[in-house]
Design an enzyme around this catalytic site. Sequence first.
Site, short mmCIF file in Angstrom:
data_model
loop_
_atom_site.label_atom_id
_atom_site.label_comp_id
_atom_site.label_asym_id
_atom_site.label_seq_id
_atom_site.Cartn_x
_atom_site.Cartn_y
_atom_site.Cartn_z
N HIS A 198 -1.57 5.59 -6.59
CA HIS A 198 -0.69 6.71 -6.16
C HIS A 198 0.91 6.24 -6.90
CE1 HIS A 198 -0.15 3.83 -2.90
NE2 HIS A 198 1.23 4.46 -2.81
N ASP A 200 4.70 6.86 -5.23
CA ASP A 200 5.51 7.03 -3.93
C ASP A 200 6.35 8.30 -4.32
OD1 ASP A 200 4.14 4.93 -2.88
OD2 ASP A 200 6.07 3.47 -3.01
N HIS A 255 0.84 2.77 -8.62
CA HIS A 255 0.33 1.48 -8.14
C HIS A 255 -0.86 1.60 -6.96
CE1 HIS A 255 3.40 3.11 -5.46
NE2 HIS A 255 3.03 2.50 -4.41
N ARG A 265 -4.43 -9.04 4.42
CA ARG A 265 -3.10 -9.03 3.89
C ARG A 265 -2.36 -7.89 4.69
NH1 ARG A 265 -1.22 -5.37 -0.55
NH2 ARG A 265 0.53 -6.18 -1.21
C1 LIG Z 1 7.71 9.67 3.73
C2 LIG Z 1 6.70 9.37 3.34
C3 LIG Z 1 6.25 8.88 2.04
C4 LIG Z 1 4.72 8.85 2.32
C5 LIG Z 1 4.25 9.93 3.34
C6 LIG Z 1 5.42 9.54 4.16
O1 LIG Z 1 5.43 10.59 5.15
C7 LIG Z 1 5.16 8.42 5.15
C8 LIG Z 1 3.97 7.34 4.59
C9 LIG Z 1 4.27 7.33 2.95
C10 LIG Z 1 2.83 7.23 2.33
C11 LIG Z 1 2.50 5.53 2.36
C12 LIG Z 1 1.47 5.35 1.63
C13 LIG Z 1 1.18 6.24 0.29
C14 LIG Z 1 1.75 7.24 0.38
C15 LIG Z 1 1.47 8.30 -0.90
C16 LIG Z 1 1.17 8.09 1.74
O2 LIG Z 1 0.01 8.71 1.74
O3 LIG Z 1 1.85 7.75 2.75
C17 LIG Z 1 3.16 7.48 0.91
C18 LIG Z 1 4.09 8.93 0.92
C19 LIG Z 1 4.63 9.18 -0.29
O4 LIG Z 1 5.51 8.45 -0.65
O5 LIG Z 1 4.57 10.32 -0.58
O1 LIG Z 2 0.32 -2.84 0.28
C1 LIG Z 2 0.79 -2.66 -1.05
O2 LIG Z 2 1.31 -3.50 -1.64
C2 LIG Z 2 1.10 -1.09 -1.61
C3 LIG Z 2 1.59 -0.29 -0.35
C4 LIG Z 2 2.02 0.86 -0.70
O3 LIG Z 2 1.79 1.31 -1.94
C5 LIG Z 2 2.57 2.01 0.04
O4 LIG Z 2 2.68 1.83 1.35
O5 LIG Z 2 3.17 3.17 -0.45
FE LIG Z 3 3.08 3.07 -2.57
#
Ligand SMILES: C=C1C[C@]23C[C@@]1(O)CC[C@H]2[C@@]12CCC[C@@](C)(C(=O)O1)[C@H]2[C@@H]3C(=O)O
Ligand SMILES: O=C(O)CCC(=O)C(=O)O
Ligand SMILES: [Fe+2]
Length: 340
Positions: A198, A200, A255, A265
Amino acid sequence: MPARLSEVFRAHPVHLHDTNIEFESVRELPDSHAWPLVIDYPSEDMYDIEAVPIIDLMDPNATNLVGNACERWGVFQVTNHGIPIGLLEDVESEGRRLFQLPAQQKLKAARPPNGISGYGRARINAFFPKLMWSEGFTIVGSPVEDARQLWPQEYNTFWKRIKERSLKNESEGASAALQLNSYPPCPEPKRAMGLAAHTDSTLLTVLYQNSTSGLQVLKDGVRWVSVPPRSGTLVVNVGDLLHILSNGRFLSVLHRAVVHRTRHRLSLAYLYGPPSNIQIAPLSKLIDQKHPPLYHPVTWSEYLGRKAKHFNKALSTVRLCGPQNVFIDMNDQNRMKVEW
Ligand SMILES: C=C1C[C@]23C[C@@]1(O)CC[C@H]2[C@@]12CCC[C@@](C)(C(=O)O1)[C@H]2[C@@H]3C(=O)O
Ligand SMILES: O=C(O)CCC(=O)C(=O)O
Ligand SMILES: [Fe+2]
């Protein structure tokens, strides 16, 4: 449109918590978590030809190095970042304490289907047929209510450490989320996925990983490169909003996290973005006749809504028509990169 991050997912609920497993007690990979064989799973006899840049932030040339890394990789590691390692270790140990709780206890702080904060699977699970080998805890704003559910007798330790040490809130001019990720040991790591590929949605994500490797980034759309943990070093990812702000000059990096047979981890991601209702558009100083704007203005709130609906195609939903001089960005076939 919602203005605050905490309201974003009201319109995009996901139901993810119906089948929960106690990872530590599983001896065989259940079919629900069995993915096709993971390509480029890191191996001892394989080393990466190219490595993610490591930048000393005290280096007089640091700004240029960061710029180059954002253009070539969309990710870099930093040393001399000024964040005391003890602070990161404190948050890590609070995370460890949380994930060690019994499943039933953790579920008392489950993230609601239409909510943003709390315990559970990453929202992106909803886009995949198989479940990921991980659990997470997302904090937006104060985690006090969740901590009260998790540790009714002594919730103060957790939320004070997290709040005082790691969170800025929206009133201070930015929005941020803190994501604690836990990847338990896995009986068949090459057929499991910790966190699927994905980008961010942020401007930047700052990631701390414990001493177990697992983070991989896609380089040039063709190979997964590992980002091994180095003591005292933080990983910085370019997110989709910085990709938009830079008009595609900086790449939001694809990533993922793979898992390990025997090692647990933990990672802490500080997901940093602008105030949630401020529009992000390509910077005017990057726009000229040769470089027309490539993206519509969008707020972080709106963008998270698009991400919740379109996942990795969200960036192409805010894309304007392309310029003459482009080639397909190998990191993602749904978007393009501009020649600079
Ligand atoms: C602010 C945010 C970015 C995120 C969605 C969230 O609401 C909180 C969690 C974030 C995260 C972390 C894991 C990967 C990701 C794609 C997800 O599902 O939750 C990211 C979200 C994002 O960056 O879009
Ligand atoms: O655990 C990791 O190294 C990646 C975590 C991550 O990609 C995320 O929280 O958005
Ligand atoms: Fe991420």
